[in-house]
Motif scaffolding. Structure first.
Motif, mmCIF file in Angstrom:
data_model
loop_
_atom_site.group_PDB
_atom_site.id
_atom_site.type_symbol
_atom_site.label_atom_id
_atom_site.label_comp_id
_atom_site.label_asym_id
_atom_site.label_seq_id
_atom_site.Cartn_x
_atom_site.Cartn_y
_atom_site.Cartn_z
ATOM 1 N N PHE A 240 0.835 -1.197 0.000
ATOM 2 C CA PHE A 240 0.000 0.000 0.000
ATOM 3 C C PHE A 240 0.876 1.255 0.000
ATOM 4 N N SER A 241 1.936 1.238 0.817
ATOM 5 C CA SER A 241 2.831 2.396 0.892
ATOM 6 C C SER A 241 3.520 2.637 -0.444
ATOM 7 N N ILE A 242 3.930 1.564 -1.099
ATOM 8 C CA ILE A 242 4.586 1.698 -2.397
ATOM 9 C C ILE A 242 3.631 2.292 -3.422
ATOM 10 N N CYS A 243 2.386 1.825 -3.403
ATOM 11 C CA CYS A 243 1.385 2.341 -4.339
ATOM 12 C C CYS A 243 1.152 3.829 -4.114
ATOM 13 N N ILE A 244 1.099 4.217 -2.846
ATOM 14 C CA ILE A 244 0.885 5.621 -2.518
ATOM 15 C C ILE A 244 2.023 6.469 -3.076
ATOM 16 N N ILE A 245 3.260 6.005 -2.859
ATOM 17 C CA ILE A 245 4.435 6.751 -3.310
ATOM 18 C C ILE A 245 4.451 6.863 -4.831
ATOM 19 N N LEU A 246 4.181 5.737 -5.509
ATOM 20 C CA LEU A 246 4.185 5.761 -6.970
ATOM 21 C C LEU A 246 3.096 6.682 -7.509
ATOM 22 N N GLN B 37 -3.201 25.398 15.962
ATOM 23 C CA GLN B 37 -4.657 25.305 15.922
ATOM 24 C C GLN B 37 -5.151 25.306 14.475
ATOM 25 N N THR B 38 -4.539 26.129 13.646
ATOM 26 C CA THR B 38 -4.937 26.218 12.247
ATOM 27 C C THR B 38 -4.547 24.957 11.479
ATOM 28 N N VAL B 39 -3.377 24.430 11.766
ATOM 29 C CA VAL B 39 -2.957 23.170 11.145
ATOM 30 C C VAL B 39 -3.940 22.055 11.498
ATOM 31 N N LEU C 62 -10.127 18.671 8.126
ATOM 32 C CA LEU C 62 -10.848 18.737 6.855
ATOM 33 C C LEU C 62 -10.304 17.733 5.843
ATOM 34 N N THR C 63 -8.986 17.615 5.769
ATOM 35 C CA THR C 63 -8.405 16.678 4.810
ATOM 36 C C THR C 63 -8.721 15.241 5.185
ATOM 37 N N ALA C 64 -8.626 14.927 6.471
ATOM 38 C CA ALA C 64 -8.941 13.568 6.916
ATOM 39 C C ALA C 64 -10.384 13.205 6.598
ATOM 40 N N ARG C 65 -11.288 14.173 6.726
ATOM 41 C CA ARG C 65 -12.703 13.892 6.511
ATOM 42 C C ARG C 65 -13.018 13.623 5.035
ATOM 43 N N TYR C 66 -12.319 14.316 4.130
ATOM 44 C CA TYR C 66 -12.702 14.251 2.716
ATOM 45 C C TYR C 66 -11.650 13.618 1.806
ATOM 46 N N TYR D 252 0.972 21.820 4.722
ATOM 47 C CA TYR D 252 1.241 20.903 3.618
ATOM 48 C C TYR D 252 1.418 19.479 4.141
ATOM 49 N N ASP D 253 2.186 19.335 5.200
ATOM 50 C CA ASP D 253 2.409 18.005 5.782
ATOM 51 C C ASP D 253 1.103 17.406 6.294
ATOM 52 N N ALA D 254 0.226 18.253 6.847
ATOM 53 C CA ALA D 254 -1.063 17.758 7.347
ATOM 54 C C ALA D 254 -1.912 17.209 6.211
ATOM 55 N N VAL D 255 -1.906 17.890 5.080
ATOM 56 C CA VAL D 255 -2.651 17.380 3.914
ATOM 57 C C VAL D 255 -2.049 16.070 3.443
ATOM 58 N N ARG D 256 -0.733 16.040 3.338
ATOM 59 C CA ARG D 256 -0.065 14.830 2.824
ATOM 60 C C ARG D 256 -0.224 13.633 3.769
ATOM 61 N N ASN D 257 -0.466 13.877 5.025
ATOM 62 C CA ASN D 257 -0.707 12.772 5.955
ATOM 63 C C ASN D 257 -1.946 11.973 5.579
ATOM 64 N N HIS D 258 -2.840 12.610 4.851
ATOM 65 C CA HIS D 258 -4.106 11.957 4.514
ATOM 66 C C HIS D 258 -4.314 11.780 3.012
ATOM 67 N N SER D 259 -3.662 12.592 2.207
ATOM 68 C CA SER D 259 -3.874 12.516 0.762
ATOM 69 C C SER D 259 -2.573 12.744 0.015
ATOM 70 N N PRO D 260 -2.163 11.772 -0.809
ATOM 71 C CA PRO D 260 -0.969 11.959 -1.622
ATOM 72 C C PRO D 260 -1.263 12.706 -2.914
#
Length: 519
Positions: A11-17, A321-323, A329-333, A366-374
């Motif tokens: 799964f991790s490899i697929c995400i990276i690719l 707090q803003t992060v 929001l990113t985790a939800r959608y 940016y890191d917060a978004v990438r934690n949930h969406s590549p």
């Protein structure tokens, strides 16, 4: 030799690719694709000018949070003002409308308020002195800083200010303002407790509308607004008229739904859920735009500032707090196919927001978004600054290239610039030429082969020329479409609709239906 991987490793490899293929060099996997978006302004983050009727039911609605008042003594003939802008006594020797003579309202209810002065202190009784002198020393308002405004029913510009000790303020002399006047008034010019009030400015944002209605009525009003202002048919209209996306402004309080901190009310998160359902049905992409950050990133009503103050990003806790909002929001959608991009903040104002603090937030966001969406693009708004050195009037982007060092290592990053063209001193043709020449040059300057994608996230075909004809507006709109169509990420029109007949050109829906804009 065969190499075996666990399910988690695969799964991790697929995400990276997937990430590498989608965002190699920060470019779109389909270089020809461009966003053509409608901004859903005035929906989940209030802007009063978009739907003025939203405020109609508020009692004493000209006294909302952030309203700037001036008080002229009818006996002394001069204005109340905070000496030195605050930190000491309140006097009645103001001769002009300078900042020292302006008091910003913090509304408690329709008749009771705190008054904030130029240096951000609140006026109150001098509890360390004789208990009747008026000072502006407290940084946080309490009972000693709570006043009642009593208006003359026959002349609303005349008022008296009742202090927490039960007495009225009076201007005894230019240098002595006390709270020790008692009794009724005839509202005449001989009464030192009577003041002539002038409204010097006002705000109509999310804070004002929710605090104005109060905790009992605001939930009903706002939920009705959210469920009726933008509906499924709007998404159908957008998809059927050559657009492919919506940019949805949201507020930081949404992350605490259904019980956000007062005065905000719950329910906007369900409205955003509905938007994702409709977007999927009509094959539209969604850009979630954090339009209002905690503390306000620009002091404007559309970032839900309480009184025009800009206090976002001053502390690490505020940034975290803003992060956390972006993470929520990113985790939800993230799993929703319509999520195309997350905009970390809208229009941070320079110099109040420093580049150092903004970069720190953008990297964490940016890191917060990438934690949930590549794959979701991460949009970073350029800082804005006044066009006029006085700090008044329209805003324009600072040089967006100041963000290039940060974005160079962040694949899938986008820089958002807002191009509003409102030069009243120019003719119709000069405004069009400005777009074709100046805006085009600005866009070319920030577009590089290996740099971030560029998004003209807000523009409007409103000409500040009274005699402009329909044909003039058509040409103005077409010029902007052609120039901003070169933006490598795309563009967004502000806004989809307005319920304000005086600003109908700001409504993309109206412009399309009446033949001003064709896509």
């Amino acid at each position: 030799m065969a190499i075996l991987f666990s399910t988690k490793q695969l799964f991790s490899i697929c995400i990276i690719l997937s990430f590498m293929l989608s965002f190699s060099y920060g470019r779109s996997p389909n270089p020809a694709f461009r966003i053509k978006a409608a901004n859903l302004g005035g929906w989940l983050v209030t802007e009063g000018w978009i739907k003025p009727s939203l405020f109609d039911g508020i009692p004493n609605k000209d006294f909302l949070d952030g309203t700037q008042l001036q008080f002229k003594s009818v006996t002394v003939g001069k204005y109340l003002c905070a000496e030195n802008g605050g930190g000491t006594i309140v006097v009645a020797n103001g001769t002009n409308t300078s900042g020292w003579a302006i008091f910003k309202l913090w509304r408690i209810n329709e008749t009771n308020f705190h008054f904030r002065v130029f240096n951000k202190q609140f006026i109150g009784l001098d509890t360390n002195g004789n208990g009747i002198d008026i000072v502006a020393e407290s940084n946080t308002p309490g009972s000693s800083e709570t006043f009642e405004i009593v208006r003359n029913s026959k002349d609303l510009s005349r008022l008296r200010i009742k202090a927490p000790n039960g007495f009225f303020l009076q201007a005894k002399t230019e240098e002595l303002v006390t709270a020790d006047y008692e009794g009724a008034t005839s509202w005449g010019d001989d009464d030192p407790s009577v003041f002539e009030m002038t409204i010097n400015g006002s705000m109509q944002g999310e804070f004002q509308v929710t605090n104005g209605y109060g905790p009992q009525k605001a939930p009903q009003v706002m939920r009705k607004h959210w469920s009726t202002y933008i509906v499924e048919d709007d998404f159908k209209f957008i998809a059927g008229n050559g657009l492919n996306a919506v940019r949805i402004p949201v507020g930081w309080w949404m992350a605490s739904d259904p019980t956000p901190p007062a005065p905000y009310v719950g329910g906007s998160l369900q409205a955003l859920d509905n938007a994702f359902t409709w977007a999927r049905k009509y094959e539209l992409k969604i850009i979630i735009d954090l339009h209002a950050a905690p503390g306000s990133q620009n002091g404007f009503e559309h970032s839900s500032s309480r009184d025009g103050s800009q206090e976002w990003g001053l502390t690490d806790d505020n940034i975290q707090q803003t992060v956390a909002v972006i993470d929520f929001l990113t985790a939800r959608y993230a799993s929703c196919p319509s999520l195309y991009a997350v905009e970390l903040i809208n229009e941070p104002l320079s110099p109040g927001v420093s580049l150092e603090r903004l970069n720190k937030y953008y990297k964490a966001g940016y890191d917060a978004v990438r934690n949930h969406s590549p794959t979701a693009y991460v949009v970073m708004s350029s800082r804005i600054e006044p066009i006029d050195p006085s700090g008044l009037g329209p805003m324009d982007p600072r040089d967006p290239r100041e963000l290039f060092p940060l974005t160079s290592d962040l694949n899938g990053s986008v820089i958002d610039v807002h191009y509003y063209n409102s030069n009243k001193s120019m003719t119709v043709q000069q405004n069009i030429d400005f777009v074709c020449t100046n805006r085009s040059a600005q866009l070319n300057q920030i577009t590089t082969p290996d740099g971030p994608l560029i998004f003209v996230g807000e523009w409007v075909a409103e000409l500040p020329v009274p005699e402009a004809s329909k044909e003039d507006l058509q040409r103005f709109a077409k010029a902007q479409q052609e120039v901003y169509g070169n933006a490598t990420f795309g563009w967004g029109y502000w806004t989809l609709k307005t319920l304000n007949n005086e600003r109908k050109h700001w409504s993309l829906e109206w412009m399309i239906e009446n033949g001003y804009i064709k896509l």
